[in-house]
Design an enzyme around this catalytic site. Structure first.
Site, PDB file in Angstrom:
ATOM      1  N   GLY A  21       0.958  -1.161   0.339  1.00 47.37           N
ATOM      2  CA  GLY A  21      -0.141   0.070   0.139  1.00 47.37           C
ATOM      3  C   GLY A  21       1.000   1.136  -0.277  1.00 47.37           C
ATOM      4  O   GLY A  21       0.558   1.946   0.361  1.00 47.37           O
ATOM      5  N   LEU A  22       1.428   0.967  -0.841  1.00 45.85           N
ATOM      6  CA  LEU A  22       2.943   2.456  -0.611  1.00 45.85           C
ATOM      7  C   LEU A  22       2.934   3.255  -1.839  1.00 45.85           C
ATOM      8  O   LEU A  22       3.207   4.128  -1.804  1.00 45.85           O
ATOM      9  CB  LEU A  22       4.411   1.392  -1.216  1.00 45.85           C
ATOM     10  N   GLY A  25      -2.267   7.278  -4.869  1.00 45.93           N
ATOM     11  CA  GLY A  25      -2.587   7.694  -6.603  1.00 45.93           C
ATOM     12  C   GLY A  25      -2.591   6.064  -6.971  1.00 45.93           C
ATOM     13  O   GLY A  25      -3.275   6.521  -8.336  1.00 45.93           O
ATOM     14  N   LEU A  27      -4.662   2.852  -7.967  1.00 44.85           N
ATOM     15  CA  LEU A  27      -5.513   2.787  -6.717  1.00 44.85           C
ATOM     16  C   LEU A  27      -5.361   1.088  -6.600  1.00 44.85           C
ATOM     17  O   LEU A  27      -5.739   0.751  -5.268  1.00 44.85           O
ATOM     18  CB  LEU A  27      -6.846   2.849  -7.533  1.00 44.85           C
ATOM     19  N   GLU A 175       9.638   8.858 -14.400  1.00 49.84           N
ATOM     20  CA  GLU A 175       9.632   7.811 -13.431  1.00 49.84           C
ATOM     21  C   GLU A 175      10.274   6.896 -14.733  1.00 49.84           C
ATOM     22  O   GLU A 175       9.226   5.750 -15.471  1.00 49.84           O
ATOM     23  CB  GLU A 175       7.521   7.673 -13.796  1.00 49.84           C
ATOM     24  N   HIS A 247       1.088   6.611 -13.644  1.00 49.93           N
ATOM     25  CA  HIS A 247       2.284   6.977 -15.707  1.00 49.93           C
ATOM     26  C   HIS A 247       0.810   6.804 -16.930  1.00 49.93           C
ATOM     27  O   HIS A 247      -0.253   6.938 -16.577  1.00 49.93           O
ATOM     28  CB  HIS A 247       2.629   5.657 -15.569  1.00 49.93           C
ATOM     29  N   CYS A 368       4.084  -2.603 -17.617  1.00 52.42           N
ATOM     30  CA  CYS A 368       4.427  -1.802 -16.721  1.00 52.42           C
ATOM     31  C   CYS A 368       5.667  -3.123 -16.424  1.00 52.42           C
ATOM     32  O   CYS A 368       7.180  -2.567 -16.224  1.00 52.42           O
ATOM     33  CB  CYS A 368       4.475  -1.584 -14.835  1.00 52.42           C
TER      34      CYS A 368
HETATM   35  O1  SUG Z   1       4.851   2.641  -9.037  1.00 51.03           O
HETATM   36  N1  SUG Z   1       2.939  -0.109  -7.394  1.00 51.03           N
HETATM   37  C1  SUG Z   1       3.828   0.624  -8.453  1.00 51.03           C
HETATM   38  C2  SUG Z   1       3.358   0.265 -10.418  1.00 51.03           C
HETATM   39  C3  SUG Z   1       4.237   0.650 -10.861  1.00 51.03           C
HETATM   40  C4  SUG Z   1       3.278   0.601 -12.615  1.00 51.03           C
HETATM   41  N2  SUG Z   1       4.334   0.432 -13.673  1.00 51.03           N
HETATM   42  C5  SUG Z   1       3.623   1.224 -14.771  1.00 51.03           C
HETATM   43  N3  SUG Z   1       2.814   1.764 -14.391  1.00 51.03           N
HETATM   44  N4  SUG Z   1       4.884   1.370 -15.371  1.00 51.03           N
HETATM   45  C6  SUG Z   1       4.024   2.187  -8.955  1.00 51.03           C
HETATM   46  O2  SUG Z   1       2.811   2.458  -7.989  1.00 51.03           O
HETATM   47  C7  SUG Z   1       2.862  -0.709  -5.230  1.00 51.03           C
HETATM   48  C8  SUG Z   1       3.999  -1.145  -4.414  1.00 51.03           C
HETATM   49  C9  SUG Z   1       2.695  -1.241  -2.892  1.00 51.03           C
HETATM   50  O3  SUG Z   1       2.261  -0.854  -2.633  1.00 51.03           O
HETATM   51  O4  SUG Z   1       3.281  -2.531  -2.393  1.00 51.03           O
HETATM   52  C10 SUG Z   1       4.202  -0.345  -6.652  1.00 51.03           C
HETATM   53  O5  SUG Z   1       5.162   0.956  -6.035  1.00 51.03           O
END
Ligand code: SUG
Length: 441
Positions: A21-22, A25, A27, A175, A247, A368
Site C-alpha cells: 500500500g505504498l 494515486g 488505486l 518515471e 503513469h 509495466c
Molecule cells: O509505481 N506499484 C507501482 C506500479 C508501477 C507500474 N508501472 C507502470 N505503470 N509502468 C507504482 O505505483 C505498489 C507497491 C506497494 O504498494 O507495495 C507499487 O509500487
C-alpha cells in the site's frame, strides 16, 4: 538503415513481492494494501508471460531483482546493529519504512529507465537514462542498483551510453519509459520520441501526484542527443491522473506507427496529435487509435488496464497484437471494445490475454513489467548474453523460484529476520543463472 528488433527486458519478480500500500494515486496498490501476496506465483506468472512471447518469435530479456531488504535505506534512517537487530527495530518502530526497504517494485521495469535507440541519437549509440523515481520513497531507492544492472548488461560504451538518474528533486521527477513512447515506421529507422509529463517543474498540483515533470523529460531528451523536431512533449491530463493513471502507460501505449490511447489521456488531444503528425512528417504515416470515453469509461480503462498492454509486431501477423491483462477480458466494456477493435480492420489485429494478476494487484500490468529496448543485431550481440532468455533458462529460473520463494507473504512476515537471508539466497541463485554474480551483495 540497420535491422533492429524490439527486445523486451522484463523485471524478474523478486522474492519479497508484497502488498505494501505504498503508492499514493495507484488505486490497485491502495485497494490491496495488507493482503497476503504470493511471490512464487507472481514470479512464475511473469516468467510464463515471457515464455509465451518467446513462443511468438520475440526476443526476450530480463532485468534481475534488486537487493532487498535495502539495508542502506534502513541505516540511513538511523537503524544500527546486526541485520537481525536492524530488521527487528524497524519492524517495531518504522513498519512502513521496512515495507519500503523490502519493496519488490523494481519488477516494473517500464520505470527502470528511458531508452532511445541508436537510430534516434546524435552519437549513434543506444542511450538509457535510469529513472530517479523520486516521487515515492520505495521507488526512489531503486536507481543506484538499477544503474549497476544496466552498466553490467550494456557494458560496451562504444555502443551504449548509460546515464545515471536525474537529480533527486521534485523539479526533476522522472518515471522512465512509462511516460515515453517511441513511434517509427520500422524499428531500425529514425523515429519520433513522445514524452508525456504531468506537471511543470515548480508547479504545485492538487489531487494525486503527477510523477513526471516536463523538465525531467526534456533533460532526458537532451542527454540522449535527440533531434528537437523529432521529439514531442505532451501533457498528461489531470483527469487521467485523478482517475488513477499515475503513469501515462496506464492510459496509452504505442508501437511502430500506432498510438492507442484513451480519450482522456492527454490534456489537449488535438494539439498532441498535430505535434506527433508534424514530427513524423517524412518518416511514417502516424496512426492514432483513440478509445472514446463513451465506449470505455476511464474507471474501467484503469481497473482493467486495457492500455497497460504490450503492443507488438509479431512474426507472421500482418497487424499489431495487443497483449492485455486478463482483467481486460474480465471487464465487460474493455472486452467488448477489444472485440470491435480487432474486427475494425485498423492497425491492431489481435488481442491475447496474459495472467499477471499478482503484479496487477499492485498496479503493474504487462506493459509495466517490461522495458523496451530497440536494438540492432550488433547491439544484441554486444550486450550481456546471460539476460537473453531461451526456454531452458526460463525453466532454470522457474526452478529457482519454486525452490526458494515463499507462496505466502503478509506485510507482518517482513519482521522475520530469517526472511532477509531467504531473499538474499534466492537473488544470488537467480543471478548465478543469469551469469551476473558480480551484482551479488
Ligand atoms: O509505481 N506499484 C507501482 C506500479 C508501477 C507500474 N508501472 C507502470 N505503470 N509502468 C507504482 O505505483 C505498489 C507497491 C506497494 O504498494 O507495495 C507499487 O509500487
Amino acid at each position: 538503415m540497420n535491422v533492429a528488433h524490439e527486445v523486451n527486458f522484463d523485471g524478474l519478480i523478486g522474492p519479497s513481492h508484497n502488498y505494501g500500500g505504498l503508492s499514493d494515486g495507484n488505486l490497485a496498490s491502495a485497494a490491496n494494501s495488507g493482503d497476503i501476496a504470493n511471490p512464487r506465483e507472481a514470479a512464475l506468472q511473469g516468467l510464463e508471460k515471457m515464455r509465451m512471447l518467446m513462443g511468438h518469435g520475440l526476443i526476450q530479456g530480463v532485468l534481475p531483482p534488486l537487493p532487498r531488504p535495502n539495508f542502506d535505506l534502513l541505516v540511513s534512517a538511523g537503524f544500527r546493529g546486526t541485520d537481525a537487530q536492524i530488521i527487528e527495530a524497524a519492524a517495531k518502530t518504522a513498519p512502513r519504512l521496512l515495507k519500503a526497504a523490502y519493496s519488490a517494485s523494481s519488477m516494473w521495469t517500464a520505470n527502470a529507465a528511458t531508452v532511445s535507440p541508436s537510430a534516434d541519437t546524435d552519437d549513434g549509440r543506444l542511450h538509457l537514462t535510469t529513472a530517479n523515481l523520486s516521487t515515492m520513497l520505495h521507488r526512489a531507492q531503486e536507481h543506484p542498483d538499477t544503474t549497476a544492472s544496466l552498466v553490467s548488461i550494456f557494458a560496451d560504451d562504444e555502443k551504449f551510453a548509460i546515464h545515471g538518474a536525474l537529480p533527486m528533486n521534485p523539479d526533476f521527477s522522472d518515471e522512465g519509459a512509462a511516460n515515453h513512447v517511441r513511434l517509427c515506421g520500422s524499428h531500425g529507422e529514425k523515429g519520433v520520441e513522445l514524452f508525456v509529463f504531468g506537471r511543470e517543474a515548480g508547479e504545485s498540483t492538487t489531487g494525486f501526484p503527477a510523477r513526471q515533470t516536463r523538465l525531467a523529460s526534456e533533460s532526458v531528451a537532451r542527454a540522449h542527443g535527440l533531434k528537437s523536431d523529432r521529439s514531442v512533449f505532451v501533457r498528461q491530463s489531470r483527469a487521467a491522473i485523478d482517475a488513477g493513471a499515475f503513469h501515462n502507460d496506464v492510459v496509452s501505449v504505442g508501437a511502430l506507427d500506432t498510438l492507442f490511447f484513451h480519450e482522456l489521456a492527454f490534456e489537449d488531444t488535438d494539439a498532441a496529435m498535430e505535434a506527433i503528425r508534424k514530427a513524423s512528417a517524412g518518416l511514417f504515416e502516424f496512426q492514432p487509435v483513440m478509445v472514446p470515453l463513451a465506449d470505455v469509461p476511464i474507471e474501467d480503462a484503469i481497473r482493467a488496464y486495457l492500455f497497460n498492454s504490450q503492443l507488438l509486431k509479431m512474426p507472421g501477423e500482418d497487424r499489431l497484437v495487443l497483449v492485455a491483462p486478463t482483467e481486460t477480458e474480465d471487464t465487460e466494456s474493455t472486452r467488448a471494445y477489444c472485440e470491435r477493435l480487432v474486427d475494425s480492420n485498423g492497425p491492431i489485429g489481435k488481442v491475447i490475454y496474459a495472467d499477471v494478476r499478482q503484479s496487477m494487484r499492485n498496479g503493474g500490468g504487462p506493459a509495466c513489467l517490461r522495458l523496451r529496448v530497440v536494438m540492432t543485431e550488433d547491439e544484441i550481440d554486444a550486450c550481456h548474453q546471460g539476460v537473453l532468455m531461451d526456454d531452458e533458462t526460463i525453466d532454470e529460473l522457474q526452478g529457482v523460484v519454486r525452490k526458494t520463494y515463499r507462496d505466502r507473504l503478509a506485510p507482518s512476515d517482513l519482521a522475520d529476520p530469517d526472511f532477509a537471508d531467504e531473499c538474499r539466497e534466492a537473488r544470488e541463485a537467480l543471478l548465478s543463472v543469469l551469469d551476473l554474480e558480480g551484482l551479488c551483495w
